[in-house]
Design a protein around this motif. Structure first.
Motif, PDB file in Angstrom:
ATOM      1  N   ASN A  88       0.808  -1.004  -0.004  1.00 16.35           N
ATOM      2  CA  ASN A  88       0.189  -0.113  -0.083  1.00 16.35           C
ATOM      3  C   ASN A  88       1.214   1.159   0.149  1.00 16.35           C
ATOM      4  O   ASN A  88       1.534   1.464   1.215  1.00 16.35           O
ATOM      5  N   PRO A  89       0.580   2.100  -0.964  1.00 16.91           N
ATOM      6  CA  PRO A  89      -0.579   2.642  -1.826  1.00 16.91           C
ATOM      7  C   PRO A  89      -0.084   2.056  -3.575  1.00 16.91           C
ATOM      8  O   PRO A  89      -1.072   1.860  -4.233  1.00 16.91           O
TER       9      PRO A  89
ATOM     10  N   THR B 139      -3.677  -5.853  -3.978  1.00 19.40           N
ATOM     11  CA  THR B 139      -4.080  -4.836  -2.594  1.00 19.40           C
ATOM     12  C   THR B 139      -5.183  -4.005  -3.879  1.00 19.40           C
ATOM     13  O   THR B 139      -5.685  -4.315  -4.611  1.00 19.40           O
TER      14      THR B 139
ATOM     15  N   PHE C  36      -5.671  -0.622  -4.025  1.00 21.93           N
ATOM     16  CA  PHE C  36      -5.934   0.701  -4.098  1.00 21.93           C
ATOM     17  C   PHE C  36      -4.723   0.542  -5.233  1.00 21.93           C
ATOM     18  O   PHE C  36      -3.559  -0.446  -5.859  1.00 21.93           O
TER      19      PHE C  36
ATOM     20  N   ILE D 180      -1.638   4.105  -8.425  1.00 24.44           N
ATOM     21  CA  ILE D 180      -1.442   4.996  -8.344  1.00 24.44           C
ATOM     22  C   ILE D 180      -1.437   5.484  -9.187  1.00 24.44           C
ATOM     23  O   ILE D 180      -1.531   4.360 -10.373  1.00 24.44           O
TER      24      ILE D 180
ATOM     25  N   VAL E 148      -0.099  10.665  -2.683  1.00 22.43           N
ATOM     26  CA  VAL E 148       1.069   9.461  -3.253  1.00 22.43           C
ATOM     27  C   VAL E 148       1.905  10.197  -2.126  1.00 22.43           C
ATOM     28  O   VAL E 148       2.953   9.600  -1.008  1.00 22.43           O
TER      29      VAL E 148
ATOM     30  N   ARG F 194      -3.477   8.402  -5.227  1.00 20.69           N
ATOM     31  CA  ARG F 194      -4.080   6.502  -4.709  1.00 20.69           C
ATOM     32  C   ARG F 194      -5.639   6.689  -5.815  1.00 20.69           C
ATOM     33  O   ARG F 194      -6.104   7.956  -4.362  1.00 20.69           O
TER      34      ARG F 194
ATOM     35  N   CYS G 131      -8.599   3.990  -4.550  1.00 16.92           N
ATOM     36  CA  CYS G 131      -9.233   2.821  -3.625  1.00 16.92           C
ATOM     37  C   CYS G 131     -10.226   1.991  -5.071  1.00 16.92           C
ATOM     38  O   CYS G 131     -11.686   3.029  -5.025  1.00 16.92           O
TER      39      CYS G 131
END
Ligand code: PMP
Ligand code: GLN
Length: 455
Positions: A216-217, A368, A370, A372, A412, A429, A431
């Motif tokens: 993460n991220p 994850t 997420f 970016i 970020v 980032r 989600c």
């Protein structure tokens, strides 16, 4: 003339607090000095979640910021919680301090299988208040004044303040993106650690390295080769490893998550951290765990018994039942740990396509929930967005986007040390662990943004 001890104390406090104005009368200074924070909190007062969650709530925008699902946890988990609340009345009371017996037993069985390691439920498992709780215990129990802790950037932000609060010194090493190129999207896997640079960060003061895979991220899933480089250095320098694996089920495109504790000689020096919030899409349950050798875990138990002592019994019972089901269905199509990443991969691909329509350049995450996205083209077109003095560009951009485009993301640079923030201020980032209706609402906002760009 001898000063009284309290005046001496005030003067020494004032010496390290430039914000206190010396022009104040002494009785006022005494009052203020008592209100000064403990020294270990210095430099840890800013927090991106506090700031951006507030902004998300204040604005009517599509919330793709903080990482939480806006859909329900699986029905079997919710039913297990309902049963825990309405069933056995003793589940309303304290259970075993270091973890509810059925839960530690099932966690030992489940993760013992994955780590190919016989786990003793009583000594190799500790239940905590979320993965945050496990991380906090690890730093408090094992990091001493002046110890160095290596943190790989970008990193889940709390590793840095937790190191400092324990008296340690964070030492950063950044994953390097590949050179920018037009055309094909880049993958989070293209971001690499330079093994020589990493090796140069290990010193006789290094106590631990924190790794987070899937990360993460960025969404990077560390390969076996990459983990071996880290493991070799840990063994060579006798360094501990805090391995944050809260997103371990969320890997895509046939990626495989590997626990560093499963590599030769690593179990003995690794704390493996997990989260029921991420595992069963129930972040509000706030239950986590840490697995490790008794020699290390006993120090975390000491912190636990002298601070929180205990985690909520009913939540532990519900997580136990959920793992019991998952152990039974391990690897089968009905397993939630099989179904969730499948569903999320579709959401990831939806978001990847949508963001590109306005010229954002997403990095394809291997894991994850997420991703970016590179905002360089916007930075070139709109270099001077309003913001506070010294505020990173990505933070200004997110604030502008929330107000003007109705979309919430997280800058970020919040995942970088102060030295690196400037170099990584052109990513934000998003989600994607969201209902399709939320992703559709995102599409509407992006379509409007596209029209604005074409106008
Ligand atoms: N580690 C990482 C990498 C995370 O993203 C999170 C998210 N909250 C945590 C730890 C903390 O997990 P929990 O909510 O279980 O405390
Ligand atoms: N882990 C979540 C994220 O990265 C939530 C973090 C938090 O709320 N502190 O978005």
């Amino acid at each position: 003339m001898l000063k009284s001890p309290s005046v001496l104390m005030v003067l020494s406090q004032l010496g390290r607090r430039s914000e206190v104005k010396l022009a104040r009368p002494l009785h006022q200074m005494v009052k203020m000095a008592k209100q000064v924070q403990a020294r270990r909190l210095e430099g840890t007062d800013k927090n991106p979640w506090v700031e951006f969650v507030k902004l998300a709530n204040e604005n009517e925008a599509v919330n793709l910021g903080q990482g939480f699902p806006d859909f329900a946890p699986p029905e079997f988990s919710r039913e297990a919680f309902r049963q825990a609340v309405s069933g056995d009345i003793m589940l309303n009371q304290y259970t075993r301090a270091f973890g509810h017996p059925p839960l530690v037993k099932i966690l030992a069985q489940f993760f013992g299988k994955l780590l190919e390691q016989e786990l003793d439920p009583l000594n190799n498992v500790l239940v905590t208040v979320g993965a945050y709780g496990a991380l906090f215990y690890a730093f408090q129990a094992l990091v001493d004044e002046g110890d160095e802790v290596i943190i790989i950037e970008p990193y889940f932000d709390c590793y840095e303040p937790m190191t400092k609060m324990a008296g340690g010194r964070p030492v950063f090493v950044a994953l390097q993106p590949p050179p920018a190129h037009d055309g094909q999207l880049m993958s989070s896997g293209d971001w690499k650690l330079d093994p020589a640079e990493l090796a140069s960060k290990f010193t006789p003061r290094t106590k631990a390295i924190v790794i987070n895979s899937p990360n993460n991220p960025l969404g990077k899933v560390f390969s076996r080769e990459e983990l071996e480089v880290i493991a070799n250095l840990c063994r060579k320098h006798d360094v501990l490893c805090f391995s944050d694996e809260v997103y371990q089920w969320l890997v895509y495109d046939e990626q495989k998550h590997i626990s560093i504790a499963s590599l030769p000689g690593m179990w003995e020096r690794t704390l493996t951290i997990g989260s029921a919030g991420k595992t069963f899409s129930a972040t509000g349950w706030k239950l986590g765990w840490v697995l490790g050798p008794d020699r290390l875990l006993k120090h975390l138990r000491t912190v636990h018994q002298n601070s929180l002592y205990h985690c909520p019994t009913q939540a532990q019972e519900a997580v136990f039942s959920s793992f019991e089901r998952e152990l039974r269905l391990f690897g089968q199509p009905d397993s939630y740990f099989v179904q969730l990443p499948k569903a999320l991969q579709k959401k990831r691909d939806h978001m990847l396509n949508s963001l590109q329509t306005i010229g954002l350049k997403p990095i394809v995450p291997q894991g994850t929930y997420f991703l970016i996205a590179d905002i360089s083209t916007f930075k070139k077109k709109m270099p001077h967005l309003p913001g506070s003095e010294g505020e990173a560009y990505d933070s200004r951009f997110v604030k502008w986007m929330i107000k003007n485009k109705g979309l919430v993301a997280i800058p970020v640079s919040a995942f970088y040390s102060s030295e690196q923030k400037k170099c990584f201020d052109h990513y934000i980032r998003f989600c994607f662990v969201k209902n399709d209706s939320t992703l559709d609402a995102m599409d509407d906002k992006l379509q409007q943004w596209k029209k604005d760009l074409e106008a």
